[in-house]
Write a protein that holds these residues in place. Structure first.
Motif: not given
Length: 189
Positions: A89-112
């Motif tokens: 997984a990885e952290r990325q800034p929320n495009p709607d609110d730069r103060r927030e961070t979103l968590l998303t799966l990486t491609e490896e996470g998706r495959r897992t």
């Protein structure tokens, strides 16, 4: 006297069902553990649950993830840190609110998630295939009823049959109306 006997039978029924569900739970836990065997050095069962939630929800805030997992945000943060360190997984800034961070799966996470889920499905399918078709249908009905009693939504692939007073039946080959037309069933149950 008859009322006491009826109450005792009901308690016995509840105990018998409880024992059966516990046994089935142990079987399913074993299937789950075996499905994680290939990735157990990188992912624990709770971390895998986190990955599954992330897989189904897409980019997600930590607080929403914690709520979905029914853990505290600090526990979710520690779990997230571990799956991020594992490259799942990885952290990325929320495009709607730069103060927030979103968590998303990486491609490896998706495959897992996909590979563990496929192994789990295959393990369960191997058990289900040993059942006679009538037992399979009874199992679907019983598990749907159990899930409903727990407040969970119906299983995908089940539908409410309009001729059966709202009971669901497995949608094995399409909606019940389609099955009746094709002659697979004489009538809805």
């Amino acid at each position: 006297m008859a009322q006491l006997e009826a109450s005792a039978r009901e308690a016995d029924d509840v105990d018998a069902v409880t024992r059966a569900v516990l046994t089935a739970s142990r079987v399913l836990t074993a299937v789950s553990a075996r499905s994680l065997a290939e990735v157990e050095e990188r992912v624990t069962l709770p971390q895998f649950r986190m990955l599954v939630v992330m897989s189904g929800r897409g980019a997600i805030k930590l607080v929403a993830l914690a709520e979905s997992l029914r853990v505290t945000p600090s526990t979710a943060l520690r779990m997230a840190d571990r799956v991020i360190a594992a490259g799942l997984a990885e952290r990325q800034p929320n495009p709607d609110d730069r103060r927030e961070t979103l968590l998303t799966l990486t491609e490896e996470g998706r495959r897992t998630v996909e590979s563990v889920s496929a192994r789990r499905r295959a393990g369960i399918q191997a058990i289900v295939q040993r059942l006679r078709p009538a037992r399979r249908l009874a199992l679907v009905e019983a598990l749907d009823a159990f899930s409903e009693a727990a407040g969970e939504p119906p299983a995908p692939g089940a539908h409410t049959c309009p001729r059966s007073a709202g009971r669901r039946e497995p949608d094995v080959r399409g909606a019940c109306l389609q099955r009746r037309r094709a002659g697979w069933l004489r009538r809805c149950p």
